[in-house]
Design a protein around this motif. Structure first.
Motif, PDB file in Angstrom:
ATOM      1  N   TYR A  43       0.838  -1.198   0.000  1.00 50.04           N
ATOM      2  CA  TYR A  43       0.000   0.000   0.000  1.00 50.04           C
ATOM      3  C   TYR A  43       0.874   1.248   0.000  1.00 50.04           C
ATOM      4  N   TYR A  45       0.348   5.770  -0.376  1.00 50.03           N
ATOM      5  CA  TYR A  45      -0.550   6.906  -0.571  1.00 50.03           C
ATOM      6  C   TYR A  45      -0.356   7.457  -1.981  1.00 50.03           C
ATOM      7  N   LYS A  53      -5.432   8.750  -1.179  1.00 45.68           N
ATOM      8  CA  LYS A  53      -5.883   7.577  -0.432  1.00 45.68           C
ATOM      9  C   LYS A  53      -4.852   6.470  -0.551  1.00 45.68           C
ATOM     10  N   ALA A 144      -8.774  -1.732  -4.870  1.00 44.26           N
ATOM     11  CA  ALA A 144      -7.747  -0.874  -4.272  1.00 44.26           C
ATOM     12  C   ALA A 144      -6.657  -0.488  -5.256  1.00 44.26           C
ATOM     13  N   LYS A 178     -13.633   5.395  -0.638  1.00 45.19           N
ATOM     14  CA  LYS A 178     -13.642   4.535   0.542  1.00 45.19           C
ATOM     15  C   LYS A 178     -12.692   3.367   0.329  1.00 45.19           C
ATOM     16  N   SER A 179     -12.201   2.810   1.422  1.00 42.04           N
ATOM     17  CA  SER A 179     -11.329   1.646   1.326  1.00 42.04           C
ATOM     18  C   SER A 179     -12.156   0.417   0.960  1.00 42.04           C
ATOM     19  N   THR A 180     -11.485  -0.609   0.466  1.00 44.72           N
ATOM     20  CA  THR A 180     -12.190  -1.847   0.122  1.00 44.72           C
ATOM     21  C   THR A 180     -12.811  -2.477   1.369  1.00 44.72           C
ATOM     22  N   HIS A 181     -12.196  -2.264   2.521  1.00 39.59           N
ATOM     23  CA  HIS A 181     -12.747  -2.821   3.762  1.00 39.59           C
ATOM     24  C   HIS A 181     -14.077  -2.161   4.100  1.00 39.59           C
ATOM     25  N   GLU A 182     -14.160  -0.842   3.933  1.00 40.34           N
ATOM     26  CA  GLU A 182     -15.424  -0.146   4.180  1.00 40.34           C
ATOM     27  C   GLU A 182     -16.506  -0.607   3.206  1.00 40.34           C
TER      28      GLU A 182
END
Length: 577
Positions: A43, A45, A53, A144, A178-182
């Protein structure tokens, strides 16, 4: 004297034969190369659309490095998972993995996931030229940013059935802040929280979000060079092959280049009987090659745009620049960007689907009949309060032990042994209205196909639980190409519609759309030993259960490598029945 002459002649012939043999060995060695790649996924930024993000990158890039190979080459990718807290698997989209089903890169189907800090090596042969993709296949990690292009060219000395001067790859994508988790958490919660429409459309990893909607320059900076429009530089008078792939999470797209026609020549690695379009409809998981001629006014640049179709758009069109050399690549055209076709025009999209035929001279004729027909009704359901997508009212769930391992080692307790249904009540089911579907259930059962048989799959679209629509679903088959035998509006008639199939020159593909309130008919040979996913390529839909798994010829699969194990029944070593 004559005997000496014959002796010398014999020696000469043998020397020529040896020379020819050495030459052939040399040629075969040159033609079949090993292409090695060393990647690290992590990951970082980034601001692909000006909004900052966390982005999943490969060697610091999204899209990741393009894999370049020739037909027959072996590709070896050494992949280190440095995502810190997240598992990983990478699927080589469109590569059939003949003889290497464990390298398909599908978590839960062909392998256990790559754990954080671990390194996994994929090795496979690219046996056909064409345009392909790669992307994460764990959870919704593709969203992502972990994806890229695969370009397989012909061997030296062979040529395509069309001419061009230069070759370029372009990936289209939609982008969420939004993140993939959200996103995934919302889909699996009560109450249900839909992912919504994407914030941006990206062309080769670059887009433009309206920063006036954000929280300040530290979050969204419109002057950030990272989000400068992608510029495709062309030399006036030259012809370009654009290899266009879509890896959208949700959106069906239209792609167009201002004032330039496009000639479609390839789809998913197969040559197309050429046809000209002003805009190209493309669905998640599809690839196309189009030819464009840089024959317009060279004193200016032109817009490249992409826009959402099939869904009421709430996302700004994606913009890039066709840069005529020697104009500056950041010189924006003074014209208004083309808007593309209206989002709700289904007939235009259906027309393009029907236009795609196999190119003369490259037609692979399908079997004239099939051994088995499976009809898949695509529905949305509520199961125990959760919103799910289903096939024939069965919502797919992954087992803890990957299918390839469980089936090969006969671990019958690892997944449901009851096969899912081959059809639905097509006589009484109303595809145009919301149905309660009270018999909906979830299962991890699989379809077992008799090896080397011919299978027909009918994808039938229906109304969702939303009161206003039926959605477009792009379906992708791992491990195979299939013949696209036909499309039709309304409900598929199993008695009459097969009489209308194109059995003369159907295109072969690995991904195909089923349009709103419509059906699509496919045919494929179950001739690739392994276990293969077949699913909607929309990330949220597959995550919510819109997929199935096929098994064929598992007894012909060789010993499985230990590297794909480590989860479920394989923890601590080889599985035990």
């Amino acid at each position: 004297m004559m005997e000496l002459f014959q002796f010398r002649k014999c020696i000469l012939i043998k020397l020529v034969a040896i020379s020819l043999l050495v030459s052939l060995i040399h040629v075969s060695t040159v033609e079949a190369k090993i292409r090695r790649y060393k990647w690290e996924a992590k990951y970082e930024y980034k601001s692909p659309d000006c909004y900052k993000k966390l982005v999943a990158t490969i060697n610091g890039k999204s899209p990741g490095p393009t894999i370049m190979a020739q037909q027959g080459d072996t590709v070896v990718v050494e992949l280190k998972n440095s995502l810190m807290t997240e598992n990983l698997a990478v699927h080589w989209h469109g590569i059939r993995q003949i003889g290497t089903p464990w390298s398909d890169g599908t978590e839960g189907v062909s392998q256990c996931p790559i754990m954080p800090g671990e390194t996994f090596t994929y090795k496979f042969v690219v046996d056909r030229p064409g345009t392909y993709l790669y992307h994460a296949h764990y959870g919704m990690l593709r969203d992502a940013g972990l994806y890229g292009s695969i370009r397989v060219s012909l061997p030296d000395g062979k040529s395509e059935p069309f001419d061009y001067d230069y070759d370029r790859s372009i990936i289209l994508n939609d982008w969420y802040h939004k993140s993939t988790h959200e996103l995934a958490t919302g889909l699996s919660s009560i109450p249900f929280s839909w992912v919504g429409e994407p914030q941006s459309l990206l062309i080769q990893g670059k887009g433009k979000f309206d920063c006036s909607q954000s929280l300040g320059a530290s979050v969204c900076n419109a002057s950030n060079p990272e989000c400068s429009p992608y510029a495709l530089t062309v030399i006036p008078g030259k012809t370009y092959r654009l290899r266009i792939g879509s890896l959208t999470s949700l959106s069906a797209l239209s792609f167009q280049i201002e004032d330039h026609n496009m000639t479609v020549v390839e789809a998913d690695g197969h040559y197309v009987e050429p046809f000209v379009v002003k805009n190209l409809f493309i669905y998640s998981g599809e690839t196309y090659s189009v030819l464009i001629k840089a024959d317009k006014d060279p004193s200016r640049n032109y817009w490249i745009t992409t826009n959402v179709v099939s869904r009421s758009p709430n996302t700004t069109n994606g913009l890039a620049i066709l840069n005529y050399y020697p104009n500056h690549p950041r010189r924006s055209p003074s014209t208004v960007p083309p808007t593309g076709p209206y989002w709700d025009n289904v007939s235009l999209r259906l027309t393009q689907s029907l236009s795609i035929k196999s190119r003369q001279g490259f037609i692979v004729t399908p079997p004239q009949t099939s051994d088995r027909m499976i009809v898949f009704l695509n529905t949305q359901n509520s199961i125990n309060g959760y919103v799910r997508w289903s096939v024939n009212n069965v919502s797919f769930t992954h087992p803890h032990t990957p299918y390839l391992i469980a089936v090969k080692h006969n671990l019958t307790h690892e997944f449901d042994q009851t096969p899912p249904p081959d059809g639905y009540d097509f006589v009484n089911y109303d595809i145009y209205n919301i149905r309660n579907n009270p018999n909906a259930t979830s299962s991890n059962g699989i379809y077992r196909l008799k090896f080397n048989t011919t299978v027909d799959v009918i994808l039938q679209n229906a109304h969702s639980m939303n009161s206003t629509k039926s959605e477009t679903h792009p379906w992708h088959l791992h491990g195979h190409d299939f013949w696209v035998l036909g499309y039709g509006e309304g409900k598929f008639d199993i008695y009459n519609d097969p009489k209308k199939y194109n059995l003369v020159n159907p295109i072969m593909k690995n991904t195909v759309p089923v349009h709103n309130y419509s059906w699509t008919a496919l045919r494929f040979k179950a001739d690739n030993p392994g276990v293969w996913a077949f699913h909607c390529h929309i990330e949220s839909h597959f995550s919510m259960g819109m997929g199935v798994v096929f098994e064929e010829g598992i007894e012909k699969v060789g010993d499985l490598p230990s590297s794909i194990m480590g989860c479920g029944a394989t923890k601590g070593g080889l599985p035990r029945p």
